[in-house]
Design an enzyme around this catalytic site. Sequence first.
Site, short mmCIF file in Angstrom:
data_model
loop_
_atom_site.label_atom_id
_atom_site.label_comp_id
_atom_site.label_asym_id
_atom_site.label_seq_id
_atom_site.Cartn_x
_atom_site.Cartn_y
_atom_site.Cartn_z
N HIS A 57 15.30 -32.96 47.09
CA HIS A 57 15.56 -33.12 48.53
C HIS A 57 14.75 -32.18 49.41
O HIS A 57 14.63 -32.40 50.61
CB HIS A 57 17.06 -32.98 48.83
CG HIS A 57 17.57 -31.57 48.80
ND1 HIS A 57 18.08 -30.98 47.67
CD2 HIS A 57 17.69 -30.64 49.79
CE1 HIS A 57 18.48 -29.76 47.96
NE2 HIS A 57 18.26 -29.52 49.23
N GLU A 86 9.87 -31.52 52.54
CA GLU A 86 9.95 -30.57 53.64
C GLU A 86 9.18 -29.29 53.37
O GLU A 86 8.50 -28.76 54.24
CB GLU A 86 11.42 -30.25 53.91
CG GLU A 86 11.65 -29.28 55.05
CD GLU A 86 13.11 -28.93 55.18
OE1 GLU A 86 13.41 -27.92 55.81
OE2 GLU A 86 13.95 -29.67 54.64
N ASP A 87 9.29 -28.77 52.15
CA ASP A 87 8.74 -27.45 51.85
C ASP A 87 7.41 -27.45 51.12
O ASP A 87 6.67 -26.49 51.20
CB ASP A 87 9.74 -26.65 51.00
CG ASP A 87 11.01 -26.31 51.77
OD1 ASP A 87 10.93 -26.28 53.00
OD2 ASP A 87 12.06 -26.12 51.13
#
Length: 757
Positions: free
Chosen positions: A114, A118-119
């Site tokens: 998840h 994003e990272d």
Amino acid sequence: MAFTGLRGASSGLLAVLKKGSRLGRRNKDVVTVPTLKPAKAPIASLAPLNKIISTYLDPKDVERVREAYKLADNAHLGQFRTSGEPYITHPIAVTEICAGWKLDADSLMAALLHDVIEDQDVTKQELAEKFGTDVAEIVDGVSKLERLQFQTKSQQQAESFRKMLLAMSKDVRVILIKLADRLHNMRTLDAVSPEKSRRVAQETLEIYAPIAHRLGLNALFRELQDRCFKAIHPNRYKVLHKALMAARGNRREVLGKITEAVTVALPAAGIEAEVSGREKSLYSIFCKMQEQKKSFSDVLDIYGFRVVVNTLPECYLALGTLHQMYRPIPGKFKDYIAIPKINGYQSLHTTLIGPYGTPIEFQFRTHEMDHVAEEGVASHWLYKDDNVTLNDLQKRTHHWLQSLLDIQSQTGDSSEFLDHVKVDLFPDAVYVYTPRGKIISLPRGATPIDFAYSIHTDIGNQAVAAKINGEFVALRTEMKSGDSVEIVTSPAARPSIQWLNYVRTGRARSEIRHYLRTVKYEESVAFGKRLLKQAFESINIPYPDDNHPEWDKLAKSSGAASREEILADIGLGKRLAAVVARRFAPELAILATTAAQVDDYTSSGAAPIVIHGNEGQAVQLAPCCGPLPGDAIIGGIRMGHGLVVHMAECQVAQRQQVKEPERWIPVVWDTNTARHLNTKLDVTVLNERGVLGRLAATINDADSNILHLTMPDEGAATNLLHLTIQVDSRTHLARVIRSIRQIPQVQKIVRVKGANS
């Protein structure tokens, strides 16, 4: 098949060399190291998760989860949480929470992955190619929008929530993973600064905890609330926790007596049951102390008992058995089995007076109900299986998720969308009935307007009156559980901006705003064009076509975005048509803004504006005098409201005309006007039994309708009734008045024309 990932020199060197420059750039809770941690770094093991999922997933799916873990393990290599733990421990913990709900393999894979979009700059396309479209879509839905630039932090958060909630509306697994993610963050909140801890907790309390409750995840809901309480009010939490521990010891004897008595009484009545004691959560005790302004010692019902039986009839039998043992408190019985809460919760609640006068709450439910009560929508995991029928909880959840899409379609701004959704994340509900007996769940404090929009948008937009339990009530009346509600509609009716002051549901609020924003704008443009054409005629200039260059010049000089906005401003009274028209006549431009030229326009004998009565928001019939076709009328341009039509004799209009004569223009009725126009009557009647029923029947027989009725002198010998009724014209009104005069109890009828307004 257990497997373990190590954060150290044992794996992933090449990955660190390739990705070290970009690790953790967006996640403030992540520490990225430029070199490998020493071999003593903590170990992140997937073995506990593997043990859980092996009990309900087949080996092929377990292997898929393993592959997702490998990618996540590699992607987060070199990253550490603020607490010093390897970052991979976070997605593993989130996945373990999801596995506790027995979510499917795609959900578990998405939970492990998840944070990689994003990272770590892993693309959605890469995830789709390796793990399938479903996993990629879920991960994308969970990911925040850190890459986009927003004007404010609040706007960024609102847009993130909007994206997450819309993804959730298409696949509820998105929010389940997000809730698990937030739960683990709250469990490890001690590692961040107190300031950030409070900010995260406040956000959780306002958004995530209500969503958990809305989805029926009550165990998660209570834990999130207590952890938020601890972070926001640490000192109050400590004091209250200490007091609760002390009270637990003091009341042990009472609770033991009740437990023993109940466990004996139920089997004696032939009921096999599991009896367990429970405490209210610290946060709910704190809220009760705040709301009722009580000290902890005054809050008596901090303990309760849960009775879990095998069958539904046994719930009621157990209830009756305990009512014979202890005296029930009147008004404290709630049947959530017959009428479940909107999140699917089912149980019988009753409060009894136990030994020593202590009030004790009991809950009665079946094992199935207990499972749903704790895990909500996650208790019966079902996804895209056309051969399985949705249960009631899943239907209600699907209906709510679908409503998010409806709200989004009416809302362009992320902050406004979030406001609408917050309105729907209510802790309590009222249950009302349609005329056909269907139960509708609405938030506490909901009004007939909320009810109307919950049925259909057109019913809400055309609502003019409401009946609750057969009696006419104001549209702002708050409904109560058990009310039977009927909406009276009219094709000529329109939503009012005043409705926003008392609607409670996000759907009603967004639909009203959408109507006011779009329909009113369109109506204002059309009416503004009518006014401007008349202004051009008064100075003998042809109306310019849409591509005339002066439109752009006028828009730029006045700050308008387009020609339509200029016309809308005219229709809403923000600009005077006469002034705009003269901008197209160079020889008159110098005089365009003088009051003399405006006066020339208003007194020039220009053709009056024709009023149909159904123009919508751009043309309003003044409520103070209620003009009808056949009345002499005059129109006033009111700033921001368009044209307001008054009776020529209306004293309100006459006073305003003296103050701002330049804003008044001649108007006349069209030969074919709208039906169902509102007007007011004052009727004096003898206070006799049945007079209201006869009056209503007479008005109905005269093809009219009562919209509103008040009686200020209810106990007097005579009553002055204030009525608002619908008629087609002045002639129709005269016919209605003649019919009313035939009622023996009627002493006087006066049409209200604004003299006292």
